[in-house]
Design an enzyme around this catalytic site. Structure first.
Site, mmCIF file in Angstrom:
data_model
loop_
_atom_site.group_PDB
_atom_site.id
_atom_site.type_symbol
_atom_site.label_atom_id
_atom_site.label_comp_id
_atom_site.label_asym_id
_atom_site.label_seq_id
_atom_site.Cartn_x
_atom_site.Cartn_y
_atom_site.Cartn_z
ATOM 1 N N ASP A 276 0.897 -1.036 0.062
ATOM 2 C CA ASP A 276 -0.153 -0.028 -0.095
ATOM 3 C C ASP A 276 0.952 1.278 0.107
ATOM 4 O OD1 ASP A 276 0.997 -0.743 2.444
ATOM 5 O OD2 ASP A 276 -0.925 -0.596 3.527
ATOM 6 N N TYR A 277 1.995 1.336 0.861
ATOM 7 C CA TYR A 277 2.908 2.521 0.885
ATOM 8 C C TYR A 277 3.401 2.813 -0.620
ATOM 9 C CZ TYR A 277 7.070 5.034 2.139
ATOM 10 O OH TYR A 277 7.871 6.206 2.290
#
Length: 397
Positions: free
Chosen positions: A236-237
């Site tokens: 996600d990051y």
């Protein structure tokens, strides 16, 4: 050689500056929270039809709340969407549960994918890959199994998707539940996590947590597709980092993500927080070194000593006032994130708050001393930069 007195004053000045900065973050996050969260969702018919949304639900195993959590996705107040359930193994009991929901809500467009595709070390991306390829709408929602949705949540997320915005993510929070573990979870996500998450979003810093996020499919494809991020556990990051680097913007939705795991425990939450800390150590090591100064107790102790050195203040009195005001500001933050009174007493909040604050430095210490990451049935080690290597696989069927 620098006289020791200047060294002492230098450290004291550093702690005071850090203390002031953290209080500015408190004020900024609380103000932003009151402005940003829990806005009324506009349910009036739009001038242009809302775009279709494909919701990816990666599942592994069953907990007591899974059925009710998944059922909320069948009851969304949104005109056009599909549900794509992804299960890694054909013997997973989640398959029977999903099939029962498909039979209960035949009017909802939904499909089940079993087996996944092996495109990297990240089991979540491997599990979702078949569903992602089959998704037919321009907007993709990635939603973890433990998320519970309000009927207007998807509508709220889409309404934040302006022309230059590619990612709308929900701030992590917790659904109401009983027991000390539930208090601890809600206190953590509603105070220290919410403060840093909202502060980072306000300052334009990548704070993306992908447990419930809406993404333009074209932006994912511009970045190379979902499989490109399969070598990272914190996909996600890195997905947000890559998409934003291409000129897109991110926004936080006004409704927080309601985590509703059916197996809450203090140990499970601390293991999860430790795993997140290990990810941060590998991804942003410089920032991680400053993490203790974002916690109430270490920062307060350092600032109390510094105030005594620089201004002749009584350290103990300074520390106690600091802790009291921090406690009160966290109570206000939690009420704002909750949008009302939390489902427990002030005494329970005090106990959960003290536990959370006292455990935070130890969680970071454990993450630093033991870098191996356990995720469900697998173990990983991270290289600098965040790429993961699987050490062993203990998955048994």
């Amino acid at each position: 050689m620098i006289p020791i007195v200047y060294t002492v004053y230098g450290f004291a000045l550093f702690f005071i500056v850090a203390w002031i900065c953290l209080w500015l973050i408190h004020i900024m996050a609380l103000s932003y929270c009151k402005w940003k969260l829990h806005r009324t969702v506009d349910r009036s018919p739009p001038e242009q039809p809302y775009p279709g949304v494909s919701i990816l639900k990666p599942l592994t195993g069953v907990d007591p709340n899974l059925f009710s959590n998944l059922e909320t996705f069948f009851l969304l107040d949104y005109p056009t969407y599909e549900l794509l359930f992804c299960v890694e193994n054909e013997n997973d009991p989640a398959i029977m549960l999903v099939n029962s929901l498909l039979q209960k809500y035949p009017q909802v467009e939904a499909r089940l994918f079993v087996g996944g595709l092996n495109v990297g070390v990240n089991p979540k991306i491997n599990n979702m890959q078949q569903g992602y390829i089959a998704a037919k709408y321009p907007l993709i929602v990635i939603s973890d199994a433990g998320i519970r949705m309000r009927d207007d949540t998807l509508l709220d997320m889409v309404q934040h998707l302006k022309e230059n915005v590619a990612i709308v993510h929900q701030m992590p929070f917790a659904y109401d539940a009983e027991g000390f573990a539930a208090v601890y979870e809600k206190v953590y996500f509603g105070t220290s996590q919410a403060r840093m998450y909202l502060g980072a979003d306000f300052l334009g810093i990548n704070c993306h947590v992908g447990m419930s996020t809406l993404i333009r499919r074209c932006a994912i494809e511009e970045a190379g597709g979902l499989a490109v991020f399969a070598d990272y556990l914190a996909e996600d990051y890195f997905m947000a980092k890559e998409i934003v680097s291409r000129g897109w913007k991110m926004r936080v939705a006004s409704l927080p993500a309601l985590q509703n795991s059916g197996t809450r425990s203090v140990g499970a939450l601390q293991a999860r927080l430790t795993r997140w800390a290990r990810l941060r150590v590998a991804m942003v090591p410089a920032t991680t070194l400053l993490e203790p100064l974002s916690e109430c107790m270490p920062l307060g102790a350092g600032a109390a000593w510094a105030a005594g050195q620089l201004f002749g203040a009584e350290p103990l009195a300074f520390f106690l006032v600091h802790v009291l005001v921090w406690f009160l500001s966290d109570w206000l933050m939690l009420r704002s994130v909750q949008n009302g009174s939390p489902p427990f007493t002030k005494v329970q909040f005090l106990l959960g708050w003290v536990w959370n604050e006292c455990c935070a430095p130890f969680v970071l210490a454990v993450a630093l001393l033991s870098p191996e990451i356990s995720w469900r049935t697998r173990s990983y080690r991270l290289d600098w930069g965040g790429r993961a290597r699987e050490l062993s696989s203990k998955l048994k069927f």
